[in-house]
Enzyme design. Structure first.
Site, PDB file in Angstrom:
ATOM      1  CD  GLU A   1       2.677  -4.108   9.192  1.00 50.03           C
ATOM      2  OE1 GLU A   1       3.775  -4.532   9.586  1.00 50.03           O
ATOM      3  OE2 GLU A   1       2.346  -4.071   7.988  1.00 50.03           O
TER       4      GLU A   1
ATOM      5  CD1 TRP B   1       0.896  -0.299   3.040  1.00 50.88           C
ATOM      6  CD2 TRP B   1      -0.585   1.316   3.501  1.00 50.88           C
ATOM      7  NE1 TRP B   1       1.234   0.230   4.256  1.00 50.88           N
ATOM      8  CE2 TRP B   1       0.353   1.226   4.573  1.00 50.88           C
ATOM      9  CE3 TRP B   1      -1.597   2.261   3.580  1.00 50.88           C
ATOM     10  CZ2 TRP B   1       0.290   2.060   5.698  1.00 50.88           C
ATOM     11  CZ3 TRP B   1      -1.657   3.086   4.695  1.00 50.88           C
ATOM     12  CH2 TRP B   1      -0.722   2.980   5.732  1.00 50.88           C
TER      13      TRP B   1
ATOM     14  CE  LYS C   1       6.301  -2.050  11.719  1.00 49.69           C
ATOM     15  NZ  LYS C   1       6.052  -3.137  10.752  1.00 49.69           N
TER      16      LYS C   1
HETATM   17  C1  BGC Z   1       4.949  -1.220   7.621  1.00 52.25           C
HETATM   18  C2  BGC Z   1       3.904  -1.341   6.536  1.00 52.25           C
HETATM   19  C3  BGC Z   1       4.592  -1.200   5.188  1.00 52.25           C
HETATM   20  C4  BGC Z   1       5.724  -2.183   5.050  1.00 52.25           C
HETATM   21  C5  BGC Z   1       6.505  -2.013   3.760  1.00 52.25           C
HETATM   22  C6  BGC Z   1       6.046  -2.228   7.389  1.00 52.25           C
HETATM   23  O1  BGC Z   1       7.049  -2.060   8.341  1.00 52.25           O
HETATM   24  O2  BGC Z   1       4.374  -1.429   8.887  1.00 52.25           O
HETATM   25  O3  BGC Z   1       2.935  -0.331   6.698  1.00 52.25           O
HETATM   26  O4  BGC Z   1       3.662  -1.384   4.172  1.00 52.25           O
HETATM   27  O5  BGC Z   1       6.623  -1.999   6.108  1.00 52.25           O
HETATM   28  O6  BGC Z   1       7.100  -0.761   3.714  1.00 52.25           O
END
Ligand code: BGC
Length: 758
Positions: free
Chosen positions: A481, A354, A591
Site C-alpha cells: 500500500e 483479502w 509497506k
Molecule cells: C494492510 C492490508 C490489510 C489491511 C487490513 C493494511 O494495513 O496493508 O494489506 O488488508 O491492513 O488488515
C-alpha cells in the site's frame, strides 16, 4: 504460569496502554459474538477504554463524506457495532467500592485457558479501611451455544463478616470507539443505536435496539443468578440494573452467574423471541455442562488443528494463542467472515479484507474444510454486490469484490489503497481453488465456487488490455500500500493469470463431470469466452528486469528513488502516519510483501535464482509496517534455505500481538498475521504446498527446536506430520491412502512413511 495451554499477563500493570492491550488480548469470542476483556468494575475517570461487545456481520451504515464528488466514489460505509454492555459488575464492601486503583491490590492474575476455553481474573484486594476480599471472575463465549456470553463472578471475604453488595448492569445505550487521528479506526462518533424496547420478564432484562440506518435490530438479554438471593432488575433508560445485597460471612464464597445472550435480525426474523428462546435454552444447561461442552469442542479443534513445537515453550504457547484467536474470530455462518481484528476490537471497523483468503483461510482449508467452505459461501452470498461494484468501476461484465466490506458493498474511502486493490478478486478465486484442491469437492464448485471464479475471470478480461500482443493490467494497486495505482503489478498479473487458468480448468472439469450446464446457463458462459480466458492467460505480461535479474514490483517501481529505511528515525514508523501518501508513492519503499508474496503463492513462475535475488532486493526496501508481511518473508526465507532469517521473521510474526510490537493491539488482534504464523510453520518450515499436481512437503527444522508436529486434512484423509532432528514421519490417521510428494519424490501414504530430513 504460562504453560502449553495458558497465556497469563502481568496484570499488575495498570497504565492505560497495558489495560487497553489486555482488553484485546483476553477478549472472548466464538465467531458470532466477541466481548472485550474490560475490568467488570470499570476504570477511574480519565482512563481511555474500549468497552465493547460485537456481533460478527452486524453493522450500521455511516456517511463517508467525499470532498470532491467524483463519479462512483464510495459515500457510505458499514461499521461493526458495539451493541451492548453486559460485563459490568460492581462490588461494594460496606460503603467501599472495589477498584484496582484504590486500597491495596495484594495479588492479581489474568489468564486465558485455551484448552478449557475461558479467560479468568483473580484479585486479592484490601480496601482502604482494611477489609480483604478475594475476587475470581471467569468468562466464556460458548462455541456450542454461539449466542451466549457467560460471566461468573465470585467474591470471598477474607477477614470480615459484613455487608457485601453486587451491582450487575446490562446497558444497551452504548457507542462505538473513535479516534480522529488514526486512519485505522473510525474517525467520527455516530449515534448508531436507537433504543426500541426494554423489559424485564421473569428476572431477565431484554433490550431491543435498532440501528439508525441499516434497518437491523439486535436484542440482548441478561439474567443474573446470585447466591445472595433474588434480585429484581430495575430499568432505567435503555439499561437494567440489579443489586444483590447480604451479610457475607468470612471465608464464604458469594457467587454470581451472569448469562448474556445476543440475537440479531440478520439471522432471525424476531430477535426478541429468539433471545427469549436462547436464554431459556442456555439457562437450562448446568454451568458445569456448558464448560464441559466448551472443552469438548476445543479438544476436537486441537486434535485436528494443533501445531506443536518441542524445544521452545514460549514460542509454542504464542503459536497456540494465534491459532486460538483464529477459531475465536472465524464466522461460522454465511452471514459473516473474519474481520481484520476478529471480534476483539474496532480497528478497521469490523471489515473483511483479502486478509481472510490469503492469510487465514489456508489454516481452515487444511484443518477444518467445512469452515473454509463457509468462508467461500459468504463470498458467494455477496457475489451480486461484487457484480454491482464491477459496474460502478466501469466494467461491463464480471465481478470485482470490494476491498473492505461487511455486507458486500465497498467501504473503502480512499480508493488508491482500497478499491484499486483488484487482486482481492483473484485472491477469492485462489482460495476457492485451494478449497477444491484440498477437498476435491467439485459439487461445491458446480453449485457456488465455479460462479465466483468465472465472474472474477470475466472482470480481469475487461480490466486488462492487449498491447503489442501481451495482456497488460493498468491502474491497479498490488498488496503493497505504499505503491499505488501502477501498471502491471507483478503479483496482480500472476493472480489474474491464475484466476483465468482456473476458470478454464473448472469449465473443463465441470463439463467432463456433466455438471457445467446449471452454472453456464445461469451466467451465460460460452465456449468463446473460455477461449478468451485461455488467450489472456497465455499472453499475461509478467515484468522481468534483465539488469537486476528480478521481477519488478510493477512497470515504474525500479525507476523510483530508494527510501533510506536504515536512516529513518524509529518514531517515523509506520510511515503512513507520518508522510503524505503521494510522497511515499514516489519512492521504492514497501509497506509489506508484494513481489515476495508472489514468489510464495506463485512460486513456479520463476526459478530459484530469480526468487533469491528478488528476496534480497525487496527485503532492503520493505518496512513491514503492515502485519501481513513478516510471515511471508519467513516463508520465502525458508524456501531459500535462509534459516536464520526465516526464524527471525517467524518470531516477529508469532509475538506481534502478545508483545504489542505494532503498538496498536489495543484496537484489536491482527488476525491475518495469526494465520500467517501458522503458514510460516506449515508452508515455511514444513515446505508444504497445495497444487494441482498434489500435496508437496519439503520440511526443515529450525535450529533451536527439537521438533514440531501438525495435521492436515487432504482429500478426505487426515495426515499427521512429525518433524524431528533426523527424519520426518507422515502418518495416515484416517481416510483412504493418498499420494504425497516429499522433497520432490512421490509416495503413496497408506499407513506411515519415514523420510530422512534433508
Ligand atoms: C494492510 C492490508 C490489510 C489491511 C487490513 C493494511 O494495513 O496493508 O494489506 O488488508 O491492513 O488488515
Amino acid at each position: 504460569m504460562n504453560n502449553k495451554w495458558i497465556w497469563e499477563a502481568d496484570s499488575l500493570k495498570l497504565d492505560n496502554e497495558s489495560l487497553l492491550v489486555n482488553e484485546t488480548i483476553f477478549h472472548n469470542a466464538n465467531g458470532y459474538i466477541g466481548v472485550r476483556s474490560n475490568f467488570e468494575e470499570g476504570y477511574p475517570q480519565g482512563y481511555d477504554t474500549i468497552r465493547g461487545s460485537y456481533i460478527n456481520g452486524f453493522y450500521d451504515i455511516a456517511q463517508m463524506k467525499q470532498a470532491e464528488k467524483l463519479c462512483g466514489m464510495v459515500e457510505e460505509k458499514q461499521t461493526m457495532l458495539n451493541v451492548a454492555d453486559g460485563q459490568t459488575v460492581r462490588l461494594f464492601v460496606g460503603d467501599e467500592e472495589f477498584s484496582m486503583f484504590t486500597g491495596t491490590v495484594l495479588s492479581s492474575r489474568r489468564w486465558l485457558d485455551m484448552q478449557a476455553g475461558y479467560t479468568a481474573r483473580s484479585v486479592v484486594w484490601r480496601s482502604p479501611l482494611g477489609k480483604e476480599v478475594e475476587i475470581l471472575s471467569r468468562r466464556m463465549t460458548s462455541f456450542t451455544h454461539l449466542p451466549l456470553f457467560l460471566l461468573e463472578y465470585r467474591v470471598t471475604p477474607r477477614n470480615f463478616t459484613g455487608e457485601v453488595r453486587l451491582v450487575s448492569r446490562h446497558n444497551g445505550a452504548v457507542e462505538n470507539y473513535c479516534n480522529p487521528n488514526d486512519p485505522r479506526v473510525a474517525g467520527e462518533r455516530f449515534q448508531h443505536l436507537i433504543p426500541r424496547s426494554a423489559e424485564i420478564v421473569d428476572g431477565v432484562s431484554y433490550l431491543l435496539t435498532e440501528t439508525a440506518s441499516s434497518g437491523l435490530t439486535v436484542c440482548t438479554a441478561v439474567k443474573n443468578v446470585c447466591s445472595l438471593g433474588e434480585g429484581q432488575p430495575v430499568l432505567e433508560g435503555h439499561s437494567a440494573t440489579v443489586t444483590f445485597r447480604a451479610e457475607a460471612r468470612e471465608g464464604e464464597e458469594i457467587h454470581l452467574t451472569k448469562y448474556m445472550v445476543f440475537a440479531d435480525s440478520i439471522r432471525s426474523q424476531n430477535p426478541l423471541a429468539q433471545a427469549r428462546q436462547e436464554m431459556a435454552a442456555v439457562t437450562a444447561v448446568p454451568v458445569t455442562k456448558l464448560y464441559e461442552e466448551q472443552r469438548a469442542y476445543l479438544d476436537a479443534f486441537w486434535d485436528t488443528s494443533a501445531l506443536e513445537i518441542d524445544g521452545d515453550d514460549d514460542l509454542a504457547v504464542a503459536v497456540r494463542y494465534n491459532q486460538y484467536q483464529l477459531i475465536q474470530s472465524v464466522g461460522k455462518d454465511p452471514h459473516s467472515n473474519i474481520a481484520a481484528k476478529g471480534l476483539s476490537g474496532e480497528g478497521y471497523e469490523g471489515h473483511y479484507f483479502w486478509d481472510t483468503e490469503m492469510y487465514m483461510q489456508p489454516f481452515f482449508t487444511l484443518t477444518n474444510p467445512e469452515i473454509s467452505r463457509n468462508l467461500v459461501e459468504y463470498r458467494y452470498a455477496i457475489l451480486d454486490y461484487a457484480r454491482e461494484n464491477a459496474r460502478i468501476l466501469g466494467h461491463t461484465k464480471g465481478a470485482a469484490y470490494p476491498w473492505r466490506t461487511i455486507m458486500g458493498r465497498e467501504c473503502s474511502g480512499y480508493y488508491p489503497s482500497g478499491s484499486a486493490q483488484y487482486h482481492i478478486s483473484g485472491d477469492i478465486a485462489y482460495s476457492t481453488v485451494a478449497y477444491y484442491l484440498a477437498t476435491g469437492d467439485l459439487d461445491f464448485i458446480a453449485r457456488k465456487g465455479g460462479e465466483i471464479v468465472f465472474e472474477t475471470a470475466r472482470m480481469w478480461l475487461d480490466l486488462g488490455n492487449y498491447h503489442d500482443g501481451r495482456f497488460e493490467i493498468h491502474e491497479v494497486t498490488g498488496p503493497d500500500e505504499y505503491t499505488c495505482l501502477v501498471s502491471n503489478n507483478y503479483f496482480t498479473n500472476l493472480n489474474a493469470q491464475y484466476n483465468l487458468h482456473w476458470a478454464v480448468r473448472f469449465y473443463e472439469l465441470l463439463k467432463e463431470a456433466g455438471k457445467l450446464s446449471p452454472v453456464a446457463e445461469k451466467i451465460g458462459l460460452q465456449e468463446e469466452e473460455i477461449q478468451q480466458f485461455r488467450q489472456a492467460e497465455k499472453a499475461m505480461y509478467l515484468p522481468y528486469d534483465e539488469k537486476l535479474g528480478i521481477n519488478p514490483q510493477d512497470d515504474s517501481f525500479l525507476s523510483k528513488k530508494v527510501w533510506d529505511i536504515a536512516n529513518t528515525p524509529k518514531e517515523k514508523f509506520p510511515l503512513l502516519l507520518h508522510y503524505h501518501p503521494m510522497y511515499l508513492y514516489r519512492f521504492q519503499v514497501c509497506k509489506q510483501a508484494d513481489t515476495v508474496l508472489a514468489h510464495f503463492i506463485f512460486e513456479d513462475a520463476q526459478d530459484m535464482d530469480t526468487i533469491a535475488r528478488s528476496f534480497a532486493y525487496y527485503e532492503k526496501v520493505t518496512t513491514h509496517d503492515s502485519s501481513l508481511s513478516t510471515c511471508i518473508y519467513s516463508i520465502v526465507a525458508s524456501k531459500l534455505g535462509l534459516k536464520d532469517k526465516a526464524y527471525a521473521y517467524f518470531g516477529d510474526s508469532a509475538k506481534l500481538d502478545l508483545f504489542n510490537t505494532h503498538h496498536n493491539t489495543k484496537d484489536g488482534i491482527h488476525t491475518a498475521n495469526m494465520g500467517g504464523t501458522y503458514m510460516a510453520i506449515v508452508y515455511g518450515f514444513g515446505g508444504f504446498r497445495l497444487k494441482e499436481s498434489g500435496a508437496w512437503f519439503a520440511p526443515s527444522l529450525p535450529e533451536s527446536w527439537e521438533g514440531y508436529r501438525f495435521k492436515l486434512q487432504y482429500l478426505g484423509s487426515r495426515i499427521r506430520v512429525e518433524v524431528k532432528a533426523q527424519s520426518v514421519t507422515f502418518t495416515l490417521e484416517n481416510g483412504n491412502p493418498v499420494t504425497i510428494h516429499v522433497y520432490g519424490k512421490e509416495y503413496t501414504l497408506a499407513q506411515s512413511l519415514r523420510v530422512p530430513l534433508a
